[in-house]
Design a protein around this motif. Structure first.
Motif, mmCIF file in Angstrom:
data_model
loop_
_atom_site.group_PDB
_atom_site.id
_atom_site.type_symbol
_atom_site.label_atom_id
_atom_site.label_comp_id
_atom_site.label_asym_id
_atom_site.label_seq_id
_atom_site.Cartn_x
_atom_site.Cartn_y
_atom_site.Cartn_z
ATOM 1 N N ASN A 174 -10.409 3.649 -11.534
ATOM 2 C CA ASN A 174 -10.685 5.439 -11.397
ATOM 3 C C ASN A 174 -9.209 4.877 -12.674
ATOM 4 O O ASN A 174 -8.520 5.711 -12.803
ATOM 5 C CB ASN A 174 -9.715 4.473 -9.936
ATOM 6 N N GLY A 175 -8.717 4.039 -12.419
ATOM 7 C CA GLY A 175 -7.057 3.725 -13.997
ATOM 8 C C GLY A 175 -8.130 4.236 -15.170
ATOM 9 O O GLY A 175 -6.468 4.994 -15.448
ATOM 10 N N VAL A 232 -8.291 7.994 -14.759
ATOM 11 C CA VAL A 232 -7.200 8.783 -14.967
ATOM 12 C C VAL A 232 -6.404 8.377 -16.980
ATOM 13 O O VAL A 232 -5.854 9.364 -17.238
ATOM 14 C CB VAL A 232 -5.974 7.990 -13.367
ATOM 15 N N SER A 244 -11.035 0.206 -8.159
ATOM 16 C CA SER A 244 -9.308 0.915 -8.322
ATOM 17 C C SER A 244 -9.511 0.613 -10.486
ATOM 18 O O SER A 244 -8.859 1.859 -10.939
ATOM 19 C CB SER A 244 -8.390 -0.513 -8.162
ATOM 20 N N LYS A 292 0.928 -1.626 0.030
ATOM 21 C CA LYS A 292 -0.083 -0.052 0.013
ATOM 22 C C LYS A 292 0.581 1.551 -0.290
ATOM 23 O O LYS A 292 0.602 2.012 -0.713
ATOM 24 C CB LYS A 292 -0.702 0.234 1.533
ATOM 25 N N GLU A 303 -4.297 -1.359 -7.606
ATOM 26 C CA GLU A 303 -4.083 0.374 -7.367
ATOM 27 C C GLU A 303 -3.033 0.415 -7.697
ATOM 28 O O GLU A 303 -3.333 0.861 -7.700
ATOM 29 C CB GLU A 303 -4.843 0.119 -5.592
ATOM 30 N N GLY A 346 2.955 6.297 -6.227
ATOM 31 C CA GLY A 346 2.795 5.911 -7.187
ATOM 32 C C GLY A 346 3.983 4.695 -7.661
ATOM 33 O O GLY A 346 5.275 5.493 -8.165
ATOM 34 N N LEU A 350 0.312 3.579 -3.149
ATOM 35 C CA LEU A 350 0.045 5.401 -3.046
ATOM 36 C C LEU A 350 0.542 6.396 -3.507
ATOM 37 O O LEU A 350 0.926 7.566 -3.258
ATOM 38 C CB LEU A 350 -0.688 4.652 -1.667
ATOM 39 N N CYS A 395 -3.372 1.450 -11.720
ATOM 40 C CA CYS A 395 -4.346 2.279 -11.009
ATOM 41 C C CYS A 395 -4.161 3.728 -11.223
ATOM 42 O O CYS A 395 -4.783 4.654 -11.650
ATOM 43 C CB CYS A 395 -5.690 1.772 -11.443
ATOM 44 N N ARG A 396 -3.518 3.831 -10.461
ATOM 45 C CA ARG A 396 -3.270 5.043 -9.938
ATOM 46 C C ARG A 396 -2.511 5.548 -10.776
ATOM 47 O O ARG A 396 -2.925 7.036 -10.299
ATOM 48 C CB ARG A 396 -2.444 5.099 -8.364
#
Length: 750
Positions: A612-613, A616, A609, A541, A577, A547, A545, A580-581
């Motif tokens: 959201n990706g 983006v 996730s 995580k 996640e 990147g 988070l 996808c970020r």
């Protein structure tokens, strides 16, 4: 009747003399050796145990080694015996092996149990497990369960059953007891396996040491209570008489837990009165269970009344609980009179509750006969009981949960001034106060309590320090958390555990310090602390988070290689996640494909996730493919689905997932799909955010289809898209043109 040879550990000078409950259970009598007509209903047999012979060594050398090993074991020199065993290239005699495993198990240290397990592994690999007797296997299973290796202990008991042995009840019930909290379903299954095997013997005397006792039933009933399985609880409760077991006070304490799980606060007084009626020896644990049950129901008022009555030396607790039931009934009637505004929904819910309650009543009326014909007057306790520190602490936990910090501190002060030393605060009490201050964000007050514990010689434990560590991390005070970690190890002499480091790693995430998280993870491993599943996923995580999905992937690969950790869906989702970020949709899709190949299906978090990706990456076309998959899983029916098929389970979407999908579709002018998603939201009781979608439409699409220079061919191609836009505008309440009935939007029938 010579049924089986005596245990190798049964000599007068042998080690198990300190453990009288461990004995080798004889096998069922064969027709040739039995002198009576009684035989097992379904006899099972063992392979003959051949005499071990190792031709690779001279027989004299082997005999001398075995005699030396047996002599060391008889003198209780277990360490020297283990050294001799580990240096010998041949297997010792069954007597020596059984005694060595038994003595290592009896020490019950992590090192001794690990050594015992290596012996078991070696014997299994060489197909020589039959050399061990039931004493050693049973003791190892019991010690493993008590040390936290519950699944290993369970596998040992099952292995014994498959091999034709029955462990002593104290051995297998210890495993059932630990499983009752860790894996209740497995606990019930193991209990049923043992009792089913015991029933195969027609002669009860043969299995007298293995048949279930009251403690074994209390363990499995606790598993039923943890699951809330009332029917199974009743079935097992009725079976107790079959084995000559009588319910004791602990049985009814477990029944209090069952009532709490079944949300039947009204039955607690009947359990208490049933104990008094039957003349069962009372104990403080029952009163603690009652206070804990009312705290669990958030009924602190009744819990306070119980504690206050005990402080005043009253024994009319049954009257207090009956009065509380009457107050609850009165309050429920007033609420019903007030809540008549939604009569139809209320009526449907009331019918469901009534049906469920009738089923419960059938079970509880059999468990509590006094429920049908209660005594005319509330019963009195056999004597007066003063509250102890455990009861006070339980009430304080209720205050802490409710955010009543002042009442928590006031209770602590009252405990300090009690004459009875059993009521004085202990380390659990002080830890509860620390938790209350931490929850309220009062870290300075929490540290004052810790300092007071040191001053009055009430030592804080690892749990106390972990709570403080979490408080500092939640307030982003990582430096103070590091300082506390040093104090914990150097000043208090308490070694941080995996929970301590997991808290610190999570704290680094809160301040976006992935490098710091990695430092704590590596420091944990340097100190010989085994990372858990939470350790790996928390570090993943941190990288996800920040990147750094490639680093998260490296942690995931290491987690896969760690045999002590089982990868779960949370770890896969964290990997998804991470990609996808950054909008790396293709990489995320590859991870999801690997996930499916490993038997894990995406859940709402996975899809969330990915959505959201997609947003983006600005790839709305991917949203259409994803919606198709989600739609198919939403439409799947639970009924009739083959549990052994490879098809994914049905999916219940949440508001975040559907809202994000609809947002992408509206922005990309996929109005037909947007309407499908909106319909799905309403079917699942999720109110769509019309205001948001209307704003998006007005800002992005209000001038759509207004060009006067478009060719006729282009206008023809846009007819279908225009009709979809008009339908969406109609749903939004914006001005729109007339469209055909096939586009008419009808909300689902509720």
């Amino acid at each position: 009747m010579n049924i089986a040879s005596p245990s190798p550990c049964s000599s007068s000078s042998s080690f198990p003399s300190a453990l009288p409950w461990l004995s080798l259970l004889p096998l069922p009598p064969s027709p040739s050796t039995s002198t009576t007509s009684s035989k097992p209903a379904r006899p099972f047999s063992l392979r003959a145990q051949p005499t071990a012979t190792d031709l690779s060594l001279p027989s004299d050398k082997k005999t001398n080694d075995d005699q030396t090993l047996l002599s060391l074991l008889r003198q209780r020199k277990t360490e020297q015996a283990w050294t001799l065993y580990s240096q010998s290239p041949h297997l010792p005699t069954p007597t020596c092996l059984s005694r060595l495993v038994a003595q290592l198990s009896y020490q019950a240290t992590p090192q001794s149990l690990a050594r015992a397990r290596t012996i078991i592994t070696r014997l299994r690999n060489e197909r020589q497990l039959h050399r061990l007797d039931a004493n050693s296997l049973g003791l190892l299973a019991s010690a493993s369960a008590k040390s936290g290796h519950t699944l290993y202990a369970s596998s040992l008991i099952k292995s014994m059953l498959r091999s034709g042995y029955l462990p002593h009840v104290k051995a297998w019930s210890a495993v059932v007891s630990r499983l009752s909290t860790e894996s209740p379903s497995e606990s019930i299954s193991l209990f049923d396996s043992v009792t089913r095997r015991v029933r195969r013997f027609a002669d009860p005397s043969i299995v007298a040491d293995s048949k279930p006792d009251t403690a074994a039933y209390n363990a499995v009933l606790n598993a039923c209570a943890n699951l809330g399985d009332k029917s199974k609880f009743l079935k097992l409760f009725d079976e107790m008489h079959e084995w000559g077991c009588e319910p004791d006070v602990l049985t009814y304490n477990v029944m209090i837990k069952l009532c709490a799980r079944a949300d039947r606060k009204d039955l607690l007084v009947f359990v208490l009165e049933r104990i008094i009626e039957r003349g069962i020896r009372f104990c403080m644990t029952t009163l603690h269970s009652l206070v804990a049950a009312y705290v669990g129901f958030d009924d602190l008022e009744t819990a306070e009344k119980i504690v206050q009555a005990m402080r005043e030396g009253r024994n009319d607790l049954c009257k207090i609980l009956r009065d509380a039931n009457l107050e609850d009934l009165k309050q429920a009637k007033e609420d019903d009179d007030y809540d008549d505004y939604d009569l139809e929904d209320e009526k449907e819910e009331d019918m469901e509750d009534l049906s469920k309650r009738k089923i419960d009543d059938v079970v509880f009326e059999k468990l509590l006969p006094n429920l049908i014909e209660p005594s005319s007057e509330p019963l009195l306790l056999p004597k007066v009981y003063a509250p102890n520190s455990r009861i006070y602490t339980t009430l304080m936990k209720g205050y802490m949960k409710a955010g009543r910090v002042t009442d928590t501190v006031r209770t602590l002060e009252a405990m300090r001034h009690q004459d009875d030393k059993a009521s004085h605060p202990d380390h659990v009490t002080y830890t509860t106060v620390v938790s209350a201050f931490v929850k309220a964000g009062l870290m300075d007050r929490a540290r004052e309590v810790l300092a007071e514990m040191t001053r009055i010689c009430v030592p804080a434990n690892r749990i106390t320090y972990n709570i403080l560590l979490k408080g500092y991390c939640q307030q982003l005070q990582i430096d103070k958390a590091k300082e506390l970690l040093r104090e914990m190890a150097d000043d208090a002499g308490i070694k941080p555990d995996v929970v301590s480091y997991n808290i610190l790693i999570d704290g680094c995430i809160l301040i976006d310090d992935s490098a710091g998280a990695l430092v704590f993870f590596n420091k944990m491993r340097e100190q010989g602390i085994t990372p858990t599943k939470i350790s790996y996923t928390t570090l993943m995580k941190a990288f996800a988070l920040s990147g750094q999905p490639k680093l998260a992937n490296k942690v995931f690969d290491e987690m896969l290689r760690d045999p002590r950790v089982k990868v779960d869906l949370v770890a896969w989702n964290m990997l998804v996640e991470g990609y996808c970020r950054l909008g790396l949709v293709e990489e995320a899709k590859k991870v999801i494909q690997r996930m499916k190949e490993n038997g894990f299906y995406p859940n709402v978090a996975t899809y969330g996730s990915l959505v959201n990706g997609i947003a983006v990456a600005r790839k709305p076309g991917e949203a259409l493919l994803l919606w198709k998959e989600i739609k198919e899983r939403c439409e799947m029916k639970e009924e009739g689905k083959n549990s052994y098929s490879d098809s994914p389970p049905p999916l219940k979407p949440d508001e975040g997932l559907l809202d994000s999908l609809a947002d992408i579709c509206v922005r990309a002018a996929f109005f037909k799909k947007a309407l499908e998603i909106v319909a799905c939201m309403e079917e699942n009781g999720i109110p769509p955010n019309k205001t948001k979608y209307k704003k998006i439409y007005v800002e992005m699409h209000s001038r759509m289809f207004t060009s006067k220079h478009a060719s006729q061919a282009r206008q023809d191609r846009r007819i279908e898209k225009k009709r979809a836009a008009e339908a969406f505008k109609f749903w939004l309440g914006l001005p729109n043109s007339y469209y055909g009935s096939e586009w008419e939007y009808e909300p689902p029938q509720r």
